[in-house]
Motif scaffolding. Structure first.
Motif: not given
Length: 126
Positions: A59-81
């Motif tokens: 596992k990661a050296h210091l696995p902690v919840p809440g430490a991620l900043d992730l970007c996902f590209i939607a498969s639908v228009p952002l207005d639908q998101v």
């Protein structure tokens, strides 16, 4: 040398809340594999899930919840998101705003998952 990201590992505190967010709010598919492991599939990638204090090795050296900043590209228009987030009663932290993604301009909204990881959901602009 590197072609693409296959998976990443997310450490959470509450399995049920995390499953709800990534399957119902984000629309990913729940997958079980190995000896009781859990992942969220989308496109050709997945997010493997670890529960804090019961992580799989290695596992990661210091696995902690809440430490991620992730970007996902939607498969639908952002207005639908945005409409879907509203129907799930999931608050938008910021946006829509324009940003620069890996391959060009994107339009994004930001939410937080149950462990307060920052989740950016975007559409390509132009």
């Amino acid at each position: 040398m590197i072609s693409h990201l296959d998976h990443l590992v997310l450490t959470c505190t509450d399995l049920d809340a995390t499953k709800h967010f990534y399957t119902e709010v984000m629309g990913m598919r729940l997958e079980t594999f190995g000896a009781g492991r859990i992942a969220f599939k989308f496109g050709n990638q997945k997010i493997n899930l670890h529960q804090r204090g019961a992580e799989f090795e290695p596992k990661a050296h210091l696995p902690v919840p809440g430490a991620l900043d992730l970007c996902f590209i939607a498969s639908v228009p952002l207005d639908q998101v945005i409409a879907h987030l509203g129907s799930c009663d999931w608050p938008i932290v910021e946006g829509p705003v324009e940003r620069t993604g890996a391959t060009g301009k994107i339009r994004s909204v930001y939410v937080r998952d149950p462990d307060l990881n920052l989740i950016e959901i975007s559409e390509m602009v132009g």
